[in-house]
Scaffold this motif. Sequence first.
Motif, mmCIF file in Angstrom:
data_model
loop_
_atom_site.group_PDB
_atom_site.id
_atom_site.type_symbol
_atom_site.label_atom_id
_atom_site.label_comp_id
_atom_site.label_asym_id
_atom_site.label_seq_id
_atom_site.Cartn_x
_atom_site.Cartn_y
_atom_site.Cartn_z
ATOM 1 N N ASP A 39 0.903 -1.015 0.065
ATOM 2 C CA ASP A 39 0.058 -0.179 0.048
ATOM 3 C C ASP A 39 1.060 1.319 -0.065
ATOM 4 O OD1 ASP A 39 -1.894 2.038 0.497
ATOM 5 O OD2 ASP A 39 -2.499 1.482 2.320
ATOM 6 N N VAL A 40 0.848 2.076 -0.969
ATOM 7 C CA VAL A 40 1.583 3.171 -1.313
ATOM 8 C C VAL A 40 0.938 4.226 -0.339
ATOM 9 C CG1 VAL A 40 2.855 4.782 -2.655
ATOM 10 C CG2 VAL A 40 2.735 2.527 -3.447
ATOM 11 N N ALA A 41 1.412 4.636 0.820
ATOM 12 C CA ALA A 41 0.516 5.472 1.664
ATOM 13 C C ALA A 41 0.683 6.858 1.281
ATOM 14 C CB ALA A 41 0.909 5.338 3.137
ATOM 15 N N THR A 42 1.796 7.343 1.082
ATOM 16 C CA THR A 42 2.008 8.828 0.514
ATOM 17 C C THR A 42 3.084 8.651 -0.392
ATOM 18 O OG1 THR A 42 3.220 9.362 2.418
ATOM 19 C CG2 THR A 42 0.996 9.698 2.372
ATOM 20 N N VAL A 43 3.363 9.566 -1.274
ATOM 21 C CA VAL A 43 4.243 10.051 -2.183
ATOM 22 C C VAL A 43 4.346 11.470 -2.072
ATOM 23 C CG1 VAL A 43 5.677 9.818 -4.226
ATOM 24 C CG2 VAL A 43 4.272 7.968 -3.696
ATOM 25 N N ASN A 44 5.554 11.997 -1.416
ATOM 26 C CA ASN A 44 5.519 13.498 -1.335
ATOM 27 C C ASN A 44 6.977 13.850 -1.755
ATOM 28 O OD1 ASN A 44 2.812 14.019 -0.377
ATOM 29 N ND2 ASN A 44 3.636 13.109 1.591
ATOM 30 N N GLY A 45 6.894 15.225 -2.323
ATOM 31 C CA GLY A 45 8.258 16.053 -2.555
ATOM 32 C C GLY A 45 8.236 16.407 -3.759
ATOM 33 N N SER A 46 9.331 17.536 -3.938
ATOM 34 C CA SER A 46 9.340 18.422 -5.081
ATOM 35 C C SER A 46 10.046 17.480 -6.167
ATOM 36 C CB SER A 46 10.466 19.520 -4.799
ATOM 37 O OG SER A 46 11.527 19.022 -4.272
ATOM 38 N N GLY A 47 10.535 16.541 -6.103
ATOM 39 C CA GLY A 47 11.064 15.678 -7.146
ATOM 40 C C GLY A 47 10.195 14.546 -7.632
ATOM 41 N N CYS A 48 8.809 14.398 -6.846
ATOM 42 C CA CYS A 48 7.869 13.736 -7.438
ATOM 43 C C CYS A 48 6.579 14.023 -7.097
ATOM 44 C CB CYS A 48 8.090 12.311 -6.643
ATOM 45 S SG CYS A 48 8.035 12.230 -4.829
ATOM 46 N N PRO A 49 6.210 15.196 -7.778
ATOM 47 C CA PRO A 49 4.673 15.623 -7.838
ATOM 48 C C PRO A 49 3.878 14.527 -8.214
ATOM 49 C CG PRO A 49 6.399 17.184 -9.274
ATOM 50 C CD PRO A 49 7.273 16.008 -9.026
ATOM 51 N N GLN A 50 2.651 14.885 -7.851
ATOM 52 C CA GLN A 50 1.625 13.652 -7.797
ATOM 53 C C GLN A 50 1.298 13.423 -9.378
ATOM 54 O OE1 GLN A 50 -2.329 15.064 -6.437
ATOM 55 N NE2 GLN A 50 -3.331 13.303 -6.785
ATOM 56 N N GLY A 51 1.266 12.028 -9.628
ATOM 57 C CA GLY A 51 1.302 11.281 -10.769
ATOM 58 C C GLY A 51 2.559 11.120 -11.748
ATOM 59 N N THR A 52 3.691 11.422 -10.955
ATOM 60 C CA THR A 52 4.901 11.440 -11.520
ATOM 61 C C THR A 52 5.867 10.379 -11.119
ATOM 62 O OG1 THR A 52 6.296 12.923 -10.292
ATOM 63 C CG2 THR A 52 4.916 13.829 -12.119
ATOM 64 N N ALA A 53 5.429 9.460 -10.306
ATOM 65 C CA ALA A 53 6.248 8.241 -9.654
ATOM 66 C C ALA A 53 5.337 7.401 -9.508
ATOM 67 C CB ALA A 53 6.680 8.696 -8.260
ATOM 68 N N ALA A 54 5.785 6.056 -9.839
ATOM 69 C CA ALA A 54 4.831 4.944 -9.690
ATOM 70 C C ALA A 54 5.892 3.822 -8.936
ATOM 71 C CB ALA A 54 4.542 4.499 -11.155
ATOM 72 N N VAL A 55 5.238 2.701 -8.079
ATOM 73 C CA VAL A 55 5.789 1.750 -7.608
ATOM 74 C C VAL A 55 5.454 0.269 -8.253
ATOM 75 C CG1 VAL A 55 6.277 0.498 -5.486
ATOM 76 C CG2 VAL A 55 6.036 2.876 -5.556
ATOM 77 N N ALA A 56 6.308 -0.548 -8.665
ATOM 78 C CA ALA A 56 5.913 -2.032 -9.050
ATOM 79 C C ALA A 56 6.752 -2.779 -8.376
ATOM 80 C CB ALA A 56 6.102 -2.101 -10.600
ATOM 81 N N VAL A 57 6.419 -4.200 -8.096
ATOM 82 C CA VAL A 57 7.164 -5.291 -7.754
ATOM 83 C C VAL A 57 7.312 -6.205 -8.714
ATOM 84 C CG1 VAL A 57 6.168 -4.626 -5.334
ATOM 85 C CG2 VAL A 57 4.923 -6.084 -6.978
ATOM 86 N N SER A 58 8.319 -7.190 -8.419
ATOM 87 C CA SER A 58 8.763 -8.060 -9.358
ATOM 88 C C SER A 58 7.984 -9.419 -8.981
ATOM 89 C CB SER A 58 10.339 -8.395 -8.966
ATOM 90 O OG SER A 58 10.567 -9.045 -7.846
ATOM 91 N N PRO A 59 7.532 -10.175 -9.881
ATOM 92 C CA PRO A 59 6.714 -11.350 -9.846
ATOM 93 C C PRO A 59 7.271 -12.396 -8.785
ATOM 94 C CG PRO A 59 6.931 -10.962 -12.015
ATOM 95 C CD PRO A 59 7.839 -10.169 -11.629
#
Length: 216
Positions: A39-59
């Motif tokens: 669960d990606v609770a929050t993504v915050n910061g000047s380097g990752c504005p909303q919608g510009t960072a994504a998390v994926a996991v390996s199978p």
Amino acid sequence: MAGGLLLSGAVAALLTTAIPASSSSPVFDDPPPDKIVIDVATVNGSGCPQGTAAVAVSPDNTAFTVTYSNYLAQVGGNSDPTAFRKNCQLNLVVHVPQGFTYAIASADYRGFLSLQSGATSTQKASYYFQGSPNTASKTHPFNGPYNDDWQATDSTDWAQMVWAPCGVLRNFNINTELRVSAGSSTPSKVSFMTMDSTDGDISTVYHMAWKHCPAK
């Protein structure tokens, strides 16, 4: 990226200590066969504005990847005075199958770097579990002139690995930072560092280690 985003796969963790390693031998257990939910609770910061960072996991539950599309720090020329430093804080809730715990064995960062002669830059990452007084951080410096891809790896040996506490759900935090300094370079010339690219996204990969929790 709003809270409540659930991702299937495995995700893992860090470099400060929550439970001690049960052995000094670098022997890891196989990843859990069950799916891991992140669960990606929050993504915050000047380097990752909303919608510009994504998390994926390996199978295979051995790594997770963070992809950025707007992570850039720069100085010189007409750069905004605040653009010399960019950061991104990821707050992850990792749901691990009962009886397992995890740690981050290494993290690979990459991007593009353009530094004028006399300019410098650093890439830094900090890792910690929610509620833990310990924060582990790694810093990688670069010196100009430089105009090429860059890569940095944070690695942790077995004895120093930090494991998530068994039987307790704790958010895991990763705070990354890019910083560029003009130094003695010509003020009218731009120096910059990215964790993104013009022709495609740049990914940061976190490699995980797994082991069984001690029997109660």
